[in-house]
Motif scaffolding. Structure first.
Motif, PDB file in Angstrom:
ATOM      1  N   SER A  18       0.830  -1.212   0.000  1.00 59.41           N
ATOM      2  CA  SER A  18       0.000   0.000   0.000  1.00 59.41           C
ATOM      3  C   SER A  18       0.860   1.256   0.000  1.00 59.41           C
ATOM      4  O   SER A  18       0.501   2.258  -0.614  1.00 59.41           O
ATOM      5  N   GLN A  19       1.993   1.203   0.682  1.00 62.31           N
ATOM      6  CA  GLN A  19       2.892   2.363   0.703  1.00 62.31           C
ATOM      7  C   GLN A  19       3.452   2.645  -0.690  1.00 62.31           C
ATOM      8  O   GLN A  19       3.557   3.796  -1.108  1.00 62.31           O
ATOM      9  N   VAL A  20       3.793   1.597  -1.409  1.00 63.19           N
ATOM     10  CA  VAL A  20       4.309   1.757  -2.771  1.00 63.19           C
ATOM     11  C   VAL A  20       3.172   2.174  -3.702  1.00 63.19           C
ATOM     12  O   VAL A  20       3.333   3.091  -4.525  1.00 63.19           O
ATOM     13  N   ASN A  21       2.008   1.553  -3.560  1.00 64.12           N
ATOM     14  CA  ASN A  21       0.863   1.888  -4.414  1.00 64.12           C
ATOM     15  C   ASN A  21       0.380   3.322  -4.209  1.00 64.12           C
ATOM     16  O   ASN A  21      -0.105   3.953  -5.145  1.00 64.12           O
ATOM     17  N   ASN A  22       0.498   3.821  -2.975  1.00 66.28           N
ATOM     18  CA  ASN A  22       0.091   5.203  -2.681  1.00 66.28           C
ATOM     19  C   ASN A  22       1.169   6.199  -3.091  1.00 66.28           C
ATOM     20  O   ASN A  22       1.042   7.382  -2.814  1.00 66.28           O
ATOM     21  N   GLN A  23       2.204   5.700  -3.715  1.00 67.98           N
ATOM     22  CA  GLN A  23       3.333   6.499  -4.199  1.00 67.98           C
ATOM     23  C   GLN A  23       4.072   7.212  -3.071  1.00 67.98           C
ATOM     24  O   GLN A  23       4.680   8.260  -3.276  1.00 67.98           O
ATOM     25  N   GLU A  24       3.997   6.641  -1.869  1.00 67.75           N
ATOM     26  CA  GLU A  24       4.825   7.143  -0.780  1.00 67.75           C
ATOM     27  C   GLU A  24       6.296   6.827  -1.078  1.00 67.75           C
ATOM     28  O   GLU A  24       7.181   7.578  -0.702  1.00 67.75           O
ATOM     29  N   TYR A  25       6.496   5.708  -1.743  1.00 65.39           N
ATOM     30  CA  TYR A  25       7.824   5.247  -2.131  1.00 65.39           C
ATOM     31  C   TYR A  25       7.753   4.783  -3.575  1.00 65.39           C
ATOM     32  O   TYR A  25       6.727   4.288  -4.019  1.00 65.39           O
ATOM     33  N   SER A  26       8.861   4.910  -4.270  1.00 65.89           N
ATOM     34  CA  SER A  26       8.856   4.525  -5.685  1.00 65.89           C
ATOM     35  C   SER A  26       9.051   3.025  -5.884  1.00 65.89           C
ATOM     36  O   SER A  26       8.719   2.505  -6.943  1.00 65.89           O
ATOM     37  N   SER A  27       9.573   2.351  -4.843  1.00 65.07           N
ATOM     38  CA  SER A  27       9.789   0.908  -4.960  1.00 65.07           C
ATOM     39  C   SER A  27       9.801   0.272  -3.580  1.00 65.07           C
ATOM     40  O   SER A  27       9.982   0.947  -2.559  1.00 65.07           O
ATOM     41  N   MET A  28       9.636  -1.033  -3.563  1.00 66.87           N
ATOM     42  CA  MET A  28       9.687  -1.787  -2.313  1.00 66.87           C
ATOM     43  C   MET A  28      11.085  -1.670  -1.689  1.00 66.87           C
ATOM     44  O   MET A  28      11.217  -1.540  -0.472  1.00 66.87           O
ATOM     45  N   SER A  29      12.109  -1.679  -2.518  1.00 71.56           N
ATOM     46  CA  SER A  29      13.488  -1.553  -2.006  1.00 71.56           C
ATOM     47  C   SER A  29      13.697  -0.228  -1.298  1.00 71.56           C
ATOM     48  O   SER A  29      14.318  -0.172  -0.228  1.00 71.56           O
ATOM     49  N   GLU A  30      13.190   0.843  -1.884  1.00 73.46           N
ATOM     50  CA  GLU A  30      13.319   2.164  -1.256  1.00 73.46           C
ATOM     51  C   GLU A  30      12.616   2.175   0.101  1.00 73.46           C
ATOM     52  O   GLU A  30      13.147   2.689   1.089  1.00 73.46           O
ATOM     53  N   LEU A  31      11.448   1.593   0.158  1.00 74.91           N
ATOM     54  CA  LEU A  31      10.677   1.536   1.406  1.00 74.91           C
ATOM     55  C   LEU A  31      11.412   0.728   2.472  1.00 74.91           C
ATOM     56  O   LEU A  31      11.573   1.178   3.607  1.00 74.91           O
ATOM     57  N   VAL A  32      11.888  -0.444   2.111  1.00 73.16           N
ATOM     58  CA  VAL A  32      12.573  -1.304   3.085  1.00 73.16           C
ATOM     59  C   VAL A  32      13.853  -0.624   3.571  1.00 73.16           C
ATOM     60  O   VAL A  32      14.149  -0.625   4.778  1.00 73.16           O
ATOM     61  N   ASN A  33      14.600  -0.002   2.671  1.00 73.77           N
ATOM     62  CA  ASN A  33      15.808   0.704   3.087  1.00 73.77           C
ATOM     63  C   ASN A  33      15.479   1.865   4.017  1.00 73.77           C
ATOM     64  O   ASN A  33      16.204   2.112   4.990  1.00 73.77           O
ATOM     65  N   ASP A  34      14.394   2.574   3.771  1.00 74.48           N
ATOM     66  CA  ASP A  34      13.990   3.668   4.637  1.00 74.48           C
ATOM     67  C   ASP A  34      13.592   3.153   6.021  1.00 74.48           C
ATOM     68  O   ASP A  34      13.951   3.744   7.039  1.00 74.48           O
ATOM     69  N   LEU A  35      12.869   2.039   6.060  1.00 73.81           N
ATOM     70  CA  LEU A  35      12.500   1.444   7.349  1.00 73.81           C
ATOM     71  C   LEU A  35      13.745   1.040   8.140  1.00 73.81           C
ATOM     72  O   LEU A  35      13.816   1.258   9.356  1.00 73.81           O
ATOM     73  N   ILE A  36      14.721   0.479   7.462  1.00 68.50           N
ATOM     74  CA  ILE A  36      15.963   0.072   8.129  1.00 68.50           C
ATOM     75  C   ILE A  36      16.729   1.291   8.629  1.00 68.50           C
ATOM     76  O   ILE A  36      17.217   1.309   9.761  1.00 68.50           O
ATOM     77  N   ARG A  37      16.836   2.334   7.792  1.00 72.91           N
ATOM     78  CA  ARG A  37      17.518   3.563   8.218  1.00 72.91           C
ATOM     79  C   ARG A  37      16.858   4.144   9.460  1.00 72.91           C
ATOM     80  O   ARG A  37      17.541   4.549  10.409  1.00 72.91           O
ATOM     81  N   ASN A  38      15.530   4.186   9.466  1.00 74.22           N
ATOM     82  CA  ASN A  38      14.811   4.721  10.626  1.00 74.22           C
ATOM     83  C   ASN A  38      15.040   3.882  11.874  1.00 74.22           C
ATOM     84  O   ASN A  38      15.199   4.423  12.973  1.00 74.22           O
ATOM     85  N   ALA A  39      15.058   2.574  11.727  1.00 75.55           N
ATOM     86  CA  ALA A  39      15.305   1.688  12.878  1.00 75.55           C
ATOM     87  C   ALA A  39      16.726   1.872  13.404  1.00 75.55           C
ATOM     88  O   ALA A  39      16.944   1.894  14.618  1.00 75.55           O
ATOM     89  N   ARG A  40      17.688   2.014  12.496  1.00 68.92           N
ATOM     90  CA  ARG A  40      19.078   2.231  12.924  1.00 68.92           C
ATOM     91  C   ARG A  40      19.226   3.563  13.645  1.00 68.92           C
ATOM     92  O   ARG A  40      19.906   3.652  14.672  1.00 68.92           O
ATOM     93  N   LYS A  41      18.584   4.600  13.115  1.00 66.13           N
ATOM     94  CA  LYS A  41      18.642   5.925  13.739  1.00 66.13           C
ATOM     95  C   LYS A  41      18.049   5.882  15.144  1.00 66.13           C
ATOM     96  O   LYS A  41      18.624   6.431  16.088  1.00 66.13           O
ATOM     97  N   LYS A  42      16.919   5.203  15.279  1.00 62.09           N
ATOM     98  CA  LYS A  42      16.272   5.077  16.592  1.00 62.09           C
ATOM     99  C   LYS A  42      17.184   4.333  17.569  1.00 62.09           C
ATOM    100  O   LYS A  42      17.334   4.735  18.716  1.00 62.09           O
TER     101      LYS A  42
END
Length: 63
Positions: A18-42
């Motif tokens: 849904s995140q990719v379909n809503n154009q929040e992210y351009s790809s699943m890879s971009e979304l997963v990398n963003d989730l990982i970056r956020n988890a690492r930052k936290k």
């Protein structure tokens, strides 16, 4: 870049798509990398607090 296979639960897979379909992210890879970056930052932000808690517990601060 190394390739990985992930197997999310059905509910998580629906959310990811849904995140990719809503154009929040351009790809699943971009979304997963963003989730990982956020988890690492936290984790980086919480590390100093966890260190202070451990030192306090070891010094019998609570007793």
């Amino acid at each position: 870049m190394p390739r990985q296979s992930i197997f999310p639960t059905e509910l998580n897979d629906e959310w990811l798509k849904s995140q990719v379909n809503n154009q929040e992210y351009s790809s699943m890879s971009e979304l997963v990398n963003d989730l990982i970056r956020n988890a690492r930052k936290k984790a980086e932000q919480l590390a100093p607090l966890q260190d202070k808690l451990e030192k306090s517990e070891q010094s019998n601060f609570w007793n």
